[in-house]
Scaffold this active site. Sequence first.
Site, short mmCIF file in Angstrom:
data_model
loop_
_atom_site.label_atom_id
_atom_site.label_comp_id
_atom_site.label_asym_id
_atom_site.label_seq_id
_atom_site.Cartn_x
_atom_site.Cartn_y
_atom_site.Cartn_z
N ARG A 1 11.80 -1.32 10.91
CA ARG A 1 10.39 -1.00 11.14
C ARG A 1 10.84 -1.34 12.60
NH1 ARG A 1 4.95 0.17 7.90
NH2 ARG A 1 4.67 -0.77 9.64
N ARG B 1 -8.68 1.32 8.76
CA ARG B 1 -8.95 -0.21 9.61
C ARG B 1 -9.67 -1.08 10.25
NH1 ARG B 1 -2.73 1.03 9.39
NH2 ARG B 1 -1.56 -1.42 8.88
N ARG C 1 12.11 -5.40 5.17
CA ARG C 1 12.00 -4.07 4.42
C ARG C 1 12.32 -3.43 5.24
NH1 ARG C 1 5.31 -2.76 4.95
NH2 ARG C 1 5.50 -2.49 7.09
N LYS D 1 0.97 -1.06 0.15
CA LYS D 1 -0.50 0.01 0.09
C LYS D 1 0.91 1.81 0.14
CE LYS D 1 -2.24 -0.51 3.76
NZ LYS D 1 -1.33 -1.83 4.09
N ARG E 1 0.14 -8.53 14.08
CA ARG E 1 -0.59 -7.90 12.25
C ARG E 1 -1.57 -7.71 11.61
NH1 ARG E 1 4.85 -4.51 10.96
NH2 ARG E 1 2.90 -3.72 8.84
#
Length: 228
Positions: free
Chosen positions: A161, A88, A127, A13, A172
């Site tokens: 992160r 969300r 990432r 996203k 998550r």
Amino acid sequence: MKIIFLGAPGAGKGTQASIIAARHSIPKLSTGDMLREAISSGSELGAQVEKIISAGNLVSDDIMIKIIADRISKMDCKQGFILDGFPRTIPQAEALEKILNDGRENVMTVLFLDVAEEKLIKRLSGRYSCKKCGKSYHKTLNSTKVDGICDDCGSSEFIYRSDDDEKAVRNRLRVYYQQTAPLISYYEQAGKLVRINGGDSIECITDAIELNLDRIFSNNNKIATESK
Ligand code: AMP
């Protein structure tokens, strides 16, 4: 052009929202970025949400709705915007409809990036992003062209992160399937959902998004002209 990017963590996203926002000169509103900025600035909000985010849980609807309502009311959002990470939950989606007065009219287009779970886990672990310009990378799937140097701004500082560690990632995804995935049928029933195969390469996904946006917005313009 008012667009929501919907999809699991790791669906791409943020990457696609940045590309589409830059191409169409509209702001990208990323609630995750806003919350991370609040944490790094040491604000009261940051202190309130830090633990929730590192555990991979959701910040309360009340806080998120207020943040997004304030942001959407700014001048730069008048011509459109892209939402990355909001809504969300169903209450967030309902609140957004009230904020935008989006009843039967299709004010929002919802682009759902559909990605299989194994791929999500692979993408999330590994990432990182440039600390200076925010460009996203991945250790094995999309690393910098020159080792340790950002392709776009040349910085050598990167951010990993804390909520991308394995335990937080699993939580998550669990939270996503429980609380966010119901938005897929919610928007499908409202006729606003466009499904995009999010498992392809970054370039192929961008092309698929642009094709859909062309189709939707040229149709909308035709309807607007005909009803004049
Ligand atoms: P993201 O960068 O979109 O993956 O968001 C990072 C984290 O910020 C999420 O895992 C949540 O803890 C929090 N967050 C971001 N957007 C929302 C939202 N709309 N509602 C609740 N929590 C959110």
